[in-house]
Structures are given as structure tokens and as C-alpha cells.
Design a protein around this motif. Sequence first.
Motif, short mmCIF file in Angstrom:
data_model
loop_
_atom_site.label_atom_id
_atom_site.label_comp_id
_atom_site.label_asym_id
_atom_site.label_seq_id
_atom_site.Cartn_x
_atom_site.Cartn_y
_atom_site.Cartn_z
N ASP A 28 0.83 -1.18 0.00
CA ASP A 28 0.00 0.00 0.00
C ASP A 28 0.87 1.25 0.00
OD1 ASP A 28 0.21 -1.07 2.96
OD2 ASP A 28 0.03 1.11 3.07
N MET A 29 0.29 2.31 -0.44
CA MET A 29 1.04 3.56 -0.54
C MET A 29 0.16 4.72 -0.10
SD MET A 29 2.84 5.38 -3.81
CE MET A 29 3.27 3.94 -4.69
N THR A 30 0.77 5.67 0.55
CA THR A 30 0.05 6.89 0.93
C THR A 30 0.68 8.05 0.18
OG1 THR A 30 -0.28 5.99 3.13
CG2 THR A 30 -0.70 8.33 2.84
N LEU A 31 -0.12 8.81 -0.52
CA LEU A 31 0.38 9.96 -1.26
C LEU A 31 -0.41 11.19 -0.83
CD1 LEU A 31 0.61 8.30 -4.77
CD2 LEU A 31 2.50 8.79 -3.22
N GLU A 32 0.13 12.33 -1.16
CA GLU A 32 -0.52 13.58 -0.75
C GLU A 32 -0.77 14.46 -1.97
OE1 GLU A 32 1.68 15.84 2.07
OE2 GLU A 32 0.16 17.41 2.26
N ALA A 33 -1.92 15.07 -1.99
CA ALA A 33 -2.24 16.04 -3.04
C ALA A 33 -2.06 17.42 -2.43
CB ALA A 33 -3.67 15.86 -3.53
N SER A 34 -0.96 18.06 -2.76
CA SER A 34 -0.70 19.36 -2.15
C SER A 34 -0.05 20.29 -3.15
CB SER A 34 0.21 19.21 -0.94
OG SER A 34 1.52 18.90 -1.37
N ARG A 35 -0.20 21.55 -2.88
CA ARG A 35 0.41 22.56 -3.76
C ARG A 35 1.93 22.48 -3.71
NH1 ARG A 35 -2.79 25.50 -7.36
NH2 ARG A 35 -4.92 25.13 -6.69
N GLU A 36 2.42 21.99 -2.60
CA GLU A 36 3.88 21.95 -2.45
C GLU A 36 4.50 20.90 -3.34
OE1 GLU A 36 2.23 24.32 0.45
OE2 GLU A 36 1.75 22.23 0.09
N SER A 37 3.75 19.86 -3.66
CA SER A 37 4.30 18.83 -4.54
C SER A 37 3.75 19.00 -5.94
CB SER A 37 3.92 17.44 -4.04
OG SER A 37 3.98 17.36 -2.65
N SER A 38 3.65 20.25 -6.37
CA SER A 38 2.95 20.51 -7.63
C SER A 38 3.86 21.01 -8.72
CB SER A 38 1.83 21.52 -7.40
OG SER A 38 0.95 21.04 -6.42
N LYS A 39 5.11 20.66 -8.67
CA LYS A 39 5.96 21.03 -9.80
C LYS A 39 5.66 20.07 -10.94
CE LYS A 39 10.28 21.91 -9.28
NZ LYS A 39 11.68 21.71 -8.87
N PRO A 40 5.74 20.57 -12.15
CA PRO A 40 5.41 19.70 -13.29
C PRO A 40 6.23 18.43 -13.28
CG PRO A 40 5.69 21.95 -14.02
CD PRO A 40 6.07 21.92 -12.58
N ARG A 41 5.55 17.32 -13.38
CA ARG A 41 6.18 16.00 -13.44
C ARG A 41 6.96 15.67 -12.18
NH1 ARG A 41 6.31 17.71 -18.66
NH2 ARG A 41 8.40 18.63 -18.60
N GLN A 42 6.67 16.35 -11.10
CA GLN A 42 7.35 16.02 -9.85
C GLN A 42 6.84 14.69 -9.33
OE1 GLN A 42 6.70 18.93 -6.83
NE2 GLN A 42 7.91 17.86 -5.29
N VAL A 43 7.78 13.83 -8.96
CA VAL A 43 7.37 12.53 -8.45
C VAL A 43 6.86 12.69 -7.03
CG1 VAL A 43 8.17 10.22 -7.84
CG2 VAL A 43 9.03 11.34 -9.91
#
Lengths: 277, 448
Positions: B377-392
Motif C-alpha cells: 500500500d502507498m500513501t500519497l498527498e495532493a498538495s500545492r507543495e508537490s505541484s511542480k510539473p512532473r514532480q514525483v
Amino acid sequence: MGQRDIISYETSVRRKSGIRTAAKMCRLDVESAVKGHEQHVNIIPSSRYMVGRGVKRKLSECEDPTLDLPYPQQRQMVLDLCLNKLQSCQRRAEPSLHRSVLLANTLRQIQREMRQEGVLHSLESPPPAPSLPQALAAQRQSPEVAPTPSDRPDTPVATFSPSPLCEDDNAVSGCIGLHKRPWSEDDGKSPDLLLGSFEITNSTSYLTDLQLDDIFEDIDTSMYDPSDFSVLACPSPRVNSGSSLGSDDNLKAFSSSSALQVCLNDLDHIMEILVRS
Amino acid sequence: MAGAGGGSNDVQWCFSQVKGAIDDDVAEADIISTVEFNHSGELLATGDKGGRVVIFQQEIENKSQPQCRSEYNVYSTFQSHEPEFDYLKSLEIEEKINKIRWLPQKNAAQFLLSTNDKTIKLWKISERDKRPEGYNLKEEDGRYIDPNTVTALRVPVFRPMDLMVEASPRRVFANAHTYHINSISINSDHETYLSADDLRINLWHQEITDRSFNIVDIKPANMEELTEVITAAEFHPHQCNTFVYSSSKGTIRLCDMRESALCDKYSKLFEEPEDPSNRSFFSEIISSISDVKFSHNGRYMMTRDYLSVKIWDLNMENRPVETYQVHEYLRSKLCSLYENDCIFDKFECCWNGNDSVVMTGSYNNFFRMFDRGQRRDMTLEASRESSKPRQVLKPRKVCAGGKRKKDEISVDSLDFNKKILHTAWHPQDNIIAVATTNNLYIFQDKVN
């Protein structure tokens, strides 16, 4: 942008070249321009980063303090919360049946448990008459639940009861000192009546069933004039909706308090609505 | 994590796009209430609390570049539902879009069903890129020419014009639900669909708006005896006679419409016995199922309750075949969550294209993926901070207790206002749409 002032709008224009002329209407069309997003954000270690943000709302009361309480107190707290939520549920513009059912079930479960443990006092609560308060509740805009019983007589919760008659009856029936927590049938009834009110609001037959004049002839509005009024009642769970205002001697048993003024205002409000309708 | 294309390579999720206003001041009307890909994945529809539907279309950004990524851009926006007032009951009817479901495409136009609490509407979205020009008797703006001045005859011809996308309501299915509609589901027969509210499920024909059949009714004669409501319903993806509905008590009933007109008797009842060690005041509330979804192959169904995701084999009723804990660290916080009403949040869940991975949302703008095959399982976050184009996206971890490691987030720091209730997975590719309160994030797997 793109808030409630969008009126019926059925087309959007999109040019093949990619320029959107109707972009203003599409509030989801804003691409977050993360070009050149501050590089230093990534450098901050995440532990500090989270603290520095400051906008996170901490889970209320941190670790559940209830877990430290003994079981009966925990149960009591959940019960109080349950009743509060049921009340506020009904006051909303859109009562959610799903939520009400879940709350009612939780309430019933706790009550059943408490009854089994013999916690509840069997007070002489007269047999409730469900149909009447239901019907009267339906007359009003938003049907409401029986008031939260309080075991602290000095801080009664200002709540509505499903009918002014019941309210009056509560006024009649009890003195503050008497009140333990008259749960039993009454609270068992409140989730049921709550759900019953969902039904009644959907039917119109109640109007023909009731003898409305009979109900209203008992109401003496003079007693609700605050200036004349020197005694107030502590609202307790609705006991018997059917009986009339009756015994004047009980009225004399009241004592007033500022907290109870709020209840009187509620009563006023109820009367206003009824008289208007 | 195996993606839609199979294989054992781990999928790395990258940020692709985010839609919506950047500022933190969220207008209530902009809160996203539903997200749905169409059957090809080319279109992505969202509905919001203000009754609007926004449709995005996938466009290949730049075919020449090796790292060509597809982008979703606004295709159409329209006001689907308006707020109404029920005068009889003195209640407001919210215009919030509860669900959107796409119809399978039959011709050039696209059709979708959108519903609020009371009314379902069938919308046709069509493109127009030509228009007739050169009418004999009319000016270009539509005014009629004085017939006496007409000396020649000409026939209008179609000339290309700028592409216009039109949305028009084709059917309105109203007045069939006393309670709030929570689900709509289109039948595999491509003719009928069901709509479910708290107590009843109705079957409609897509063409007929003034009649619907009631197929499930759990309303008791005496409403005071009501203890259970319907929370979600869905048709089987292949068997047009089969549907399921879930309840607030954590049960799922599978019904066969061939058995009787009124499917009050279920064919199968899926229920897992309660774990007595986990019993609490809130056991019933957290067992309430908020979403039910069949797998694409029709062999399984997935249910979401407050703390977990369960996968059921349709042939086994007494327990799920897989259970995944979404945020078990919340179990000790149930009282606080009950107090602030978060315990009533209704999370949805979704399958990926080949049914190997399931996804659901959580708090703090986290969302979770469970790989069924690899048991990961994986936990990911939807945030503005991780919003660079194609940022993993970096996997997140919540520290339940004890010593918090670096990069972990403690349970008490979670933001319970930031909840991801709606997620959708592209039917074929590894593209996901994740809705935070008022933003829509689109993530894709890393190309090469």
C-alpha cells in the motif's frame, strides 16, 4: 471567480488553437502556475515544515481524553453529544436521514445499555402520545427533538420540544430540584419521534386528523409575557404531550433564573410560529 | 505497483495538473462533490456544490516530444442544477451534484447523468464545428429579408466555424424520490438506470421521464422503527439483472431483478461479523458503508466504510476476501472525530483499469492505494507543495504513536479539514484524478 453569479450557461467556446475565450466562467481552468516555485520550500525538512505551516487544525483535545475517563463517564459524554447532534440535526435546512438514523441508533444502544445496568430511574413519566407531538412538529418549519435532559439543574440546555403543550407540561411537571435525569421512555422516544417527523413532513393527512381547535384552546398566552412572568420552568424531556396546562399550583413551584430566560424565549418563538400558522 | 499494463514494475506517480483556485479562501459553491472519467477516459467530469458540471478533455500535449504527456483541459462547463425550494415541506433542495455517470458513447455526442438530492438530468454534450451560411431569405443574424428584394435563389452551405461545445438537458427525471438521492448507476443493457435514495431504489428507462419502477423499498410502516438506510447502489457491470446496495449497518445486499418486481428479498447478503475486540460506541457508525463499486471484471465488489476498504468475492457472503486499513490510527480518536462530525464523512473508492489496485481518500489531503497482487500500500498527498510539473510524489507516512521518525507526520498534526472524498481512475491508463476541497489534482505515472 466563477461563483454563484453564473446563471444558466450552457455553452463554452473553445478555439482549436487552444486559446479559451470563456475561461472566465470556468473556475477549474486555473492552472496552478508552479513555475519557479520557491526552491527553498523543498529544502525545509518535513518535520519543521509541518509545524511552520500553522494552518493545520489540530485534532480537538489532542489525544482522546475520553479514553482516560471511566466507562460510565465516557458513555455519558457520548450520550450528551448524541443528543446535541440530534437537535442540531433537525435545525439544519437539510436534515440528513442517514445521519439521524446513525445518531438515533447510537443513542438507543447507549440507553439500552444503561437500562440494563439499572442506571435509569423509572420516574413516573406518563405514557407518551407520539402522534400529537409529531403532528405539531410537522406544522412547524423544522421538526425538533425533545430537549436535552440535564443533570445540572443550573445549566439547562435551551432547546425546543416538539410542542408547546409539552413544554408547558414540562413547566408544570417539575421543579428544578426534582430533576435527576428522566431518560427512559422520553429519550427512547426522541430518536423515534425524530424519524417520525421525517415521515410526517411527507404526508398531509395529519391536518384532517387533528382537532386543532381543541389543542389551542388550552393555551393561555398571557403567561408567556415576560414582564408578568415571575417563574420559569426548567425544560425537561417532554413528558406527556396530551395533558393540558392544568395545575396552576405547579406553576408556583418554579424559580426563575437567567439561564431559564433563554427557555422562555424559545417558548415565545414556538408560540409565534404556531400562532402565525 | 502493477499498473494498468500489468507487469511488476513499480509505478511512480507524478504530478500532472491541478485545477481550481489557488487561494485558501474556498467558496462553498466551488467545493467538488463528484469526479468521474467517461468510458474511454478521454473526458473527465466534475460536479460541485454550486450545481455546476465542468468537463475536461484529454489532449495530447505535444506529439513530437518523447515525453509526451496528455493534459486535461476544460471542454465544457454548464449549470446542471439550480437550488430549489420545496414549499410543501419548507425545505431547501441543494443544487449540489451528488453523482455524475457517463453513458456509453453511441454516436458523436456524449451523454451523462447528473443528480442532486432530488432530480436526475440527462445532459447531451455535443460539438459543433460547422454552421450553415447563405440563407436565401434570412440575414446572417437571423432577421428576415424583405421578400421583395430577393431576386436570386441560393441554398445555404455548411462552412467550418470555431469549435463550440454545447451542453443541453435532454431529460429531466424528477419527483421520484422523497429522500436524498445518493447513487445513480447505468445498467449494462444501455437502456435503464437506477437511482437510490435513503430508503428506496427506482429503476428508470433513459427515455421515459414520467415513470419509474420502484425496485427496493426499505421504508418501514412506522418510521419510528427505522434503523437502517441505503447508502449506495450499483448495477453489475455485465449482468443487467443484478445490482447491489449497501446499508448504514455495513451490509450489502445483492438483488436479482428476475426474481420479482420488488426486490425486497435479497439474493445474497454480504456481512462480516463484527470483531468483538473492536467494539465501541461508534462501531455502528464506522461500519456504515459510504461507497460500493463493482470491479471491472464483475467478479468482485469493493466497499468503503470509515476506516477500511473491503473487497468481496460475489460468491462468498460471510466475509470479504481482502480488507485494507485506510487509517487505522484514527480508531483511538473516534470520539473526537464524532464530536467534530468527521466520523460522518463519506469517502469513495475506485478500481484501476485491470482491477489490480484500489484507491481511496483520507484526511490531510492524503490518498491511499492498495495493490492487491503485491500486497502493498502507498500513501500519497495532493498538495500545492508537490505541484511542480512532473514532480514525483513522495510516499507519506503517518506515525500512529511512539517516536516519530523523520518525514513522518504525527496523527495530531493531521488536518481534518483537508479531506479527499472523491477520486477517480482512468479506465485504461495510470492517470488518476483526486479532488481536494476545491481543487482537482491529476497525477500520472512517470513516463520512462
